[in-house]
Design an enzyme around this catalytic site. Structure first.
Site, PDB file in Angstrom:
ATOM      1  N   HIS A  63     -10.181   0.965   2.223  1.00 22.17           N
ATOM      2  CA  HIS A  63      -9.709   2.304   2.610  1.00 22.17           C
ATOM      3  C   HIS A  63     -10.884   3.225   2.941  1.00 22.17           C
ATOM      4  O   HIS A  63     -10.786   4.081   3.809  1.00 22.17           O
ATOM      5  CB  HIS A  63      -8.887   2.945   1.480  1.00 22.17           C
ATOM      6  N   HIS A  67      -9.128  -3.989  -1.647  1.00 20.66           N
ATOM      7  CA  HIS A  67      -8.133  -3.196  -0.911  1.00 20.66           C
ATOM      8  C   HIS A  67      -8.559  -1.717  -0.863  1.00 20.66           C
ATOM      9  O   HIS A  67      -8.549  -1.098   0.207  1.00 20.66           O
ATOM     10  CB  HIS A  67      -6.767  -3.360  -1.598  1.00 20.66           C
ATOM     11  N   GLU A  68      -8.950  -1.186  -2.023  1.00 21.80           N
ATOM     12  CA  GLU A  68      -9.322   0.240  -2.085  1.00 21.80           C
ATOM     13  C   GLU A  68     -10.647   0.494  -1.363  1.00 21.80           C
ATOM     14  O   GLU A  68     -10.802   1.505  -0.673  1.00 21.80           O
ATOM     15  CB  GLU A  68      -9.420   0.719  -3.543  1.00 21.80           C
ATOM     16  N   CYS A 100       0.855  -1.188   0.000  1.00 19.42           N
ATOM     17  CA  CYS A 100       0.000   0.000   0.000  1.00 19.42           C
ATOM     18  C   CYS A 100       0.888   1.234   0.000  1.00 19.42           C
ATOM     19  O   CYS A 100       1.882   1.271   0.723  1.00 19.42           O
ATOM     20  CB  CYS A 100      -0.879  -0.038   1.257  1.00 19.42           C
TER      21      CYS A 100
HETATM   22 ZN    ZN Z   1      -3.752   1.018   0.068  1.00 16.43          ZN
END
Ligand code: ZN
Length: 181
Positions: free
Chosen positions: A148, A144-145, A102
């Protein structure tokens, strides 16, 4: 002459733990500029995805991209997809562990379990609702995004701290591109 990239928030910065807010009008000029800035920042950092929260904007915008890089040599080539207010509407039962890093957690890699395929719904940059089915690496980037936007960082999802590695050890052990000492 290249425009300067935006500063990327690093782990420990409280913005990465915020829940991102819904965006009412993706088509507004401010968001078109934000997309361009995020793309630039992602590309200059050799990333394959980025979330607005990573540049200090706690709003529901991510870019899902994928291309072969030094860190992900087997990643497929796709055009970057800006996604406003993304939702994970369906997922496979099957999960798979894969290495992630990341831009907000420099120098660290971790083995993260993710759904192998996901159905996602989002608004595009014109505010139109879209649905996509994503598989494997691109599904991983999305998850993953998407994390966030909920204030979750990939290291939170690593099942065991023995599955964390430095970038150097990742390149040495997993990619085999750095010689052993
Ligand atoms: Zn990330």
């Amino acid at each position: 002459m290249t425009e300067p990239s935006l500063e990327i928030a690093q782990i420990g910065n409280p913005v990465l733990r915020q829940t991102a807010e819904w965006i009412d009008r993706p088509q507004d000029r401010a968001y078109q500029i934000l997309i361009a800035d995020l793309l630039q920042t992602m590309t200059q950092s050799a990333g394959v995805g980025i979330a607005a929260t990573q540049v200090g904007v706690a709003k529901q915008l991510v870019i899902v991209a994928s291309r072969p890089t030094l860190r992900y040599p087997n990643a497929p080539q796709i055009s970057p997809i800006p996604m406003f207010n993304p939702q994970l509407v369906e997922h496979s039962d099957e999960t798979e562990k894969g290495w992630e890093g990341c831009l907000s957690v420099p120098g660290i890699r971790g083995l993260v379990p993710r759904y192998k395929s996901v159905t996602v719904e989002y608004q595009d940059r014109d505010g139109q609702t879209q649905q996509l089915i994503l598989h494997d690496f691109v599904a991983r980037v999305f998850q993953h995004e998407y994390d966030h936007l909920q204030g979750i960082v990939f290291v939170d999802r690593v099942e065991n701290t023995t599955e964390l590695m430095s970038e150097l050890e990742y390149q040495r052990q997993i990619l085999g591109i750095v010689p052993n000492p």
